[in-house]
Structure formats: structure tokens, C-alpha cells
Design an enzyme around this catalytic site. Structure first.
Site, PDB file in Angstrom:
ATOM      1  CB  SER A  31     -29.568 -11.974 -54.869  1.00 38.11           C
ATOM      2  OG  SER A  31     -28.210 -11.692 -54.651  1.00 38.11           O
ATOM      3  CD  GLU A 360     -18.712 -40.834 -55.946  1.00 43.60           C
ATOM      4  OE1 GLU A 360     -18.229 -41.927 -56.323  1.00 43.60           O
ATOM      5  OE2 GLU A 360     -18.351 -39.730 -56.433  1.00 43.60           O
ATOM      6  CG  PHE A 385     -15.735 -43.499 -53.445  1.00 43.40           C
ATOM      7  CD1 PHE A 385     -14.410 -43.175 -53.128  1.00 43.40           C
ATOM      8  CD2 PHE A 385     -15.964 -44.615 -54.219  1.00 43.40           C
ATOM      9  CE1 PHE A 385     -13.358 -43.945 -53.593  1.00 43.40           C
ATOM     10  CE2 PHE A 385     -14.918 -45.391 -54.685  1.00 43.40           C
ATOM     11  CZ  PHE A 385     -13.609 -45.057 -54.379  1.00 43.40           C
ATOM     12  CG  ASP A 417      -8.720 -52.603 -53.927  1.00 46.19           C
ATOM     13  OD1 ASP A 417      -7.987 -53.129 -54.785  1.00 46.19           O
ATOM     14  OD2 ASP A 417      -9.939 -52.801 -53.860  1.00 46.19           O
TER      15      ASP A 417
END
Length: 619
Positions: A31, A360, A385, A417
Site C-alpha cells: 500500500s 454528525e 445522534f 417524540d
């Protein structure tokens, strides 16, 4: 360097990558070999950096997103004279070495952020570039080297869209399109145009090149530096294991030293010792002036308003005040600033506010990137979140980054909610982060003081705020040391200690009043510092009362109950302990109904307290 010199430098980087991995018996030389020419041209002709002054404000910034190619990075450091051959060949991947398998800034001052969890380099580079474009204005460029495999990560495209939206023309991503991933070919192979279309859709300038044509690479870097109004993606077609017939473009060799390293080194032309005089950065002033005047925190009177004050409101007001007193504080939000109350900062200090929209991962990555440039970020969104960005938080800890994360709308107390919006895992999640601080205030003045205190801490700092109003129970002059707690009720006749924080602290106080009327005296501890926890106060409470009852608006696993239990895991006797927490899947209901259904309201606390005391006195 001219063409011939650049070719030779590229070969040296390949040889040294092969040698380092062979000496260590592990690593990713193939790599590294694919990107060697890309690195050689950057280091010799375009990168502006003072290795003796890594904090120089005008230094260009380089992020090796494909962190497994660390042999290439360390070989470049050797060519630049930052490390010597002995260190490269004897310490790489060894215990105590600063040349780790994946680079970290904890070990090396020239590394911006820890990488190795793929898909993070570009998002972090966006954060650094934001600092350079909007705040530092020191003229440095940000170079990010990615592998093609990691472009499958959604976080890369969050970053690409954000960079295009912000017109970050100081940002260049170099994509090493070597066609091969760990287990075989990548999704798009050598189809450079497939990647170009995606970057172009997000407003990027793209350049497609042969990554082993050093003149083409040189021209592409120059084109990137001269492009205005857009970030640039250089898409370079390369071959994994380039230069060695037995490894070039072959599957099954990822993450393995070359079997015949000596033969490979000979095929590459042998060992070289080319030294590169890296271009010096231009003169620049300090990154930013920090106003260190007195911070005028908002003040709330006890019993302020009939309903109380939401801790999220206090957070927003305190953050805006902190921004007025400290010029190094910046705020970021995930497009919910009107709910988290980060909008208060945005109105007062728009030049230091960053809207990250509903992304986020990029929110946390931007905070980390800004922190590398000396800024003190506060990134906020709903507590639930942050789970989407947890890997970025984990890697930020490995980087030693200092960032403040604020999660609002935590727990079942948010009400109607429903569970998708309820942060019920956040305390456990952030407690598990190495070196983290976890804070959960119960009222407005406590919140304001903790917001200010966070700015001076190290590592990952998390503050949990609540949606609904709560009574102001502390005066504005009260102090809240990190690692402390507050004993709000106490007497010599206490038969039980209730430990709570945030929303449930007020329920605990109401339950204590109920039990006191029944002749049961209760000690109440406000555990606002969930990590580090106040072990001394908890141990004394256990010794004095013999019974502990924890109550939290959070799942049972990893939250306040476990934090309290940790205070007794050093061989001390464990007290009689009962933990009240959210053990069922909530639905939609009012906040009061939610607390009762979860068994964490005042009535439930009182019932559990009675039972605990009764059991304690049974012979």
C-alpha cells in the site's frame, strides 16, 4: 527536484517501506509502494513545512488517511531528515516506539490526527481546512492522502459535500487509486471517472492522472494550488506493490511484508540516501489572538421562573458568554442549533460558528480538525445522534484531541417524540472513551459553570443537557469542581442514600421529602460529574447509611449506576445497592408519564427506598 530526481526519490520511498516492514515482520509495504511517487513529488516540490517547528502557523498540513501506509510516511520523514535510518529499521511497530503501525500525534509531532480507521482523513482535513479558510488565514494548504477502498465510507462523502459547500480551495485530496483492497478488487477498480463524477457532483475540481508519472503528478499539484473557489481531488491511477514484479497489482498481499525483501530491494535499484530540503513555510503571525478576560456567565436566581430553566438554555447562554470572554472558543452544530441552543452562540459570534448540517460524523471531525489548530470547539447535537459519530470520538481520543461534545434531548424525559430521539446510551458511550470527562448538570447555574470548566480540560469532554425546564436549586456563586458531587440532603439519621443527576435529581429530592414525612431520612447526592466520579463522597455515604439507590434517565448498562459501583471495586465492601434505570423500550408519552413508566420518577424512587430500608433492617 527534476524528473529524474523525483523518480529516484519515489524508488527510495519504496525501498525504505519494504525495509521497514521486513525488519518489523509486519506492516503494509504494498500500500506504501503504490503511493510512493505521489508522496515524493509532494514532499520535494509542493509541501511547505518546518519539521523543527511543527506548530508553525503557516505550515502546510498533511493527513495520511490510509494510515496503514505508515511505512511510506515514516520513509518520507527519513528523507526529510526528521528521523534517521536506525529508528526506521529497528523500532517500527516495536514496543515503546513512536513509529506505530498507524501514525498518531501522541507519538509524533508532525502527525495531525490519528488515522487508520478508514474514511476519517478527509473529514478531519475538512476541519483543518475550515480553520485555515475562516479563522487562521495563515495561507497554509491541507493535503489529504486517501486510498480508493475507503471511498466506500459514507463519511467521505459527508466531507466532500461540506468542503464543496464551504469552497475550501485550500484543501486537496490525493486519492491513491491502486485498484486493490484488503480482500480483492475495489468496487470501481481503476475507473477514475467513477470517482471524478462523485467529487464533481459536490462542487470539486478534479484531476485524473497516472500516479506513477512524476511530471503529471507535479502538474496536478500545481493545478490544485492555483484553483480558486473549489477544493481539488487528484485521482491517481497506481499499482499496488509498484516496482516489484512479484507484487505489482497482485491480490492477496495486503498487510504483509514482502517474502523476498532483499530481491525486491535489488529490483527497485537498491538502497538510496536522498535527502529532501522541504520548502519552508512563509512567515505568518500567530494563529489567533485569545481574549482571556473575565467570562460573565449568565446568572440564574434560585426558583427562577415558576417552571424553571432548561439546562439546554443555560448551555446556550453560557457558551455565548464564554465566546465573548475567550476568542479561541468556536461552536459547531448539526442543524439543530435552535433545539440545542447553540444558536445563541451563532447570533453573538457568527464568524466562529460552523453549521455542519445533519452530518454528525463531519460534525465531530470538524471539531477535531479545528482543535488541531489550537481552537476550543463545542460541538452539539441531540445526545442520541452522537452514536453515529462514535468512531470519530474514539479516534479523537487516540489523537489526544481536546473537544467538547454537548448532547441535548437526553433520556425519556424528552416526552412525546419517542425512542428514536432519546439519548439513552450516551453516558455509557462516553464513559467508555479513554480519558474522557462526562458531566450531567441538573440546573441552570450548574450547567453554566460546567460549560466554562470544560474549556480548560483535556481529552474528550461530554456534557448532557435536558430538553425540559427544571428548578434552579443552586445559586450562581456555587462551585462545581470536575470529579466532585453535591450532597443536597444529609443528617446523622440517614438510612438511605439516593444518587442521581440531571432530571432524576429533582425526582430524588421529591422522593426524599416523601420518605422524610414517613420518618425515613434520606441522603441525596447530586452526581453531576459522572466521570471522574466522586469516590470519597460515595464511600462515605455507603459507610454512613449502608444503602445506596441510584436513579438515572438512561439504560441500566454503563450509566450512573455503574459509575457508582466502580467506586467500590478496589476491594472495599460493596454496599447494598439498587439501581433504577430505563429497562424497557419507551413509546410516546408526556415527560411525567415517561418517567413513571420507566420507574424513575419520585413515586418509584420512594417505593424502592422504602423496600430497601425495610430489607436492610430485617435480621
Amino acid at each position: 527536484m527534476n524528473t529524474g530526481e523525483l523518480v529516484e526519490l519515489g524508488q527510495q520511498l519504496r525501498v525504505d517501506s519494504v525495509r521497514a516492514a521486513a525488519a518489523a515482520g509486519s506492516g503494509h509495504p504494498t500500500s506504501s509502494m503504490s503511493a510512493a511517487d505521489l508522496m515524493a513529488v509532494l514532499l520535494a516540490n509542493h509541501f511547505r513545512y518546518d519539521f523543527d517547528r511543527p506548530a508553525h502557523p503557516a505550515n502546510d498540513r498533511f493527513v495520511l488517511s490510509k494510515g496503514h501506509a505508515s511505512p511510506l510516511l515514516y520513509s518520507a520523514y527519513k528523507a526529510a531528515g526528521a528521523i534517521d535510518e536506525d529508528e526506521l529499521l529497528t523500532t517500527y511497530r516495536k514496543l515503546g516506539s513512536r513509529l506505530e503501525g498507524h501514525p498518531t500525534p501522541q507519538r509524533l509531532p508532525w502527525v495531525e490526527t490519528a488515522t487508520g480507521s478508514l474514511g476519517q482523513g478527509l473529514p478531519l482535513g475538512v476541519g483543518i481546512a475550515l480553520a485555515g479558510k475562516r479563522l487562521d488565514r495563515a495561507g497554509y494548504r491541507v493535503w489529504v492522502m486517501c486510498g480508493d477502498s475507503e471511498l466506500a465510507e459514507g463519511s467521505v462523502w459527508e466531507a466532500a459535500e461540506h468542503a464543496g459547500h464551504e469552497h475550501l480551495d485550500n484543501l486537496t485530496v490525493i486519492v491513491d487509486v491502486n485498484r486493490l483492497g484488503q480482500r480483492g478488487p475495489t468496487r470501481h477498480g481503476h475507473d477514475l471517472d467513477a470517482y471524478a463524477r462523485r467529487f464533481q457532483a459536490f462542487g470539486w475540481h478534479t484531476v485524473e492522472i497516472d500516479g506513477h508519472d512524476v511530471d503529471a503528478v507535479d502538474r496536478a499539484y500545481g493545478e490544485a494550488a492555483s484553483t480558486k473557489g473549489q477544493p481539488t481531488a487528484i485521482l491517481a491511477r497506481t499499482l499496488k506493490g509498484k516496482g516489484v514484479a512479484d507484487t505489482e497489482d497482485r491480490e492477496g498481499l495486503h498487510g504483509k511484508p514482502l517474502k523476498n525483501a532483499d530481491d525486491a530491494i535489488e529490483e527497485l535499484g537498491g538502497v538510496r540516501d536522498i535527502r529532501v530540503q522541504v520548502h519552508e513555510p512563509p512567515a505568518a503571525r500567530l494563529l489567533h489572538a485569545v481574549r482571556s478576560g473575565h467570562v460573565e456567565l449568565p446568572r440564574f436566581d434560585k426558583g427562577d421562573s415558576e417552571k424553571g430553566v432548561a439546562t439546554r438554555d443555560a448551555f446556550g447562554q453560557a457558551l455565548a458568554a464564554l465566546g465573548s470572554g475567550r476568542g479561541d472558543v468556536v461552536a459547531l452544530d448539526g442543524e439543530v442549533g435552535d433545539s440545542t441552543r447553540a444558536e445563541f452562540f451563532a447570533k453573538e459570534h457568527p464568524e466562529r460558528y460552523f453549521e455542519c448540517y445533519i452530518a454528525e460524523q463531519q460534525l465531530v471531525a470538524s471539531a477535531v480538525g479545528l482543535s488541531t489548530r489550537g481552537w476550543v470547539p463545542y460541538a452539539s447535537t441531540f445526545a442520541a445522534f452522537f452514536t453515529r459519530a462514535y468512531d470519530f470520538v474514539r479516534m479523537a481520543s487516540i489523537s489526544g484531541a481536546g473537544i467538547n461534545l454537548v448532547g441535548s434531548h437526553a433520556g425519556v424525559a424528552i416526552g412525546q417524540d419517542g425512542p428514536s430521539q432519546m439519548g439513552l446510551e450516551d453516558l455509557a458511550m462516553f464513559r467508555a472513551v479513554h480519558g474522557s470527562t462526562v458531566l450531567y448538570p441538573c440546573d441552570a447555574n450548574q450547567t453554566a459553570h460546567l460549560v466554562e470548566a470544560m474549556a480548560n480540560l483535556e481529552g474528550i469532554r461530554y456534557l448532557r443537557t435536558s430538553r425540559g425546564e427544571s428548578p434552579v436549586i443552586y445559586g450562581p456563586e456555587e462551585e462545581f469542581p470536575i470529579g466532585g458531587s453535591k450532597v443536597l440532603r444529609s443528617s446523622d439519621q440517614d438510612r438511605l442514600t439516593v444518587v442521581a443527576a440531571g432530571v432524576t435529581l429533582h425526582e430524588a429530592l421529591a422522593a426524599a421529602d416523601t420518605l422524610e414525612r414517613e420518618g425515613i431520612r434520606v441522603r441525596v447526592v447530586d452526581l453531576y460529574s459522572v466521570k471522574p466520579v466522586d469516590r470519597a463522597t460515595l464511600r462515605k455515604a455507603a459507610e454512613d447509611t449502608g444503602c445506596l439507590l441510584t436513579v438515572e434517565d438512561h439504560h441500566e448498562e454503563g450509566g450512573i449506576g455503574d459509575a457508582v459501583l466502580d467506586a467500590f471495586l478496589d476491594g472495599r465492601p460493596v454496599p447494598r445497592l439498587v439501581r433504577l434505570a430505563v429497562r424497557t423500550m419507551p413509546g410516546s408519552a408526556s415527560p411525567d408519564e415517561q418517567l413513571h413508566a420507566a420507574g424513575i420518577d419520585a413515586e418509584s424512587i420512594a417505593a424502592a427506598g422504602r423496600l430497601l430500608v425495610e430489607q436492610a433492617i430485617v435480621p
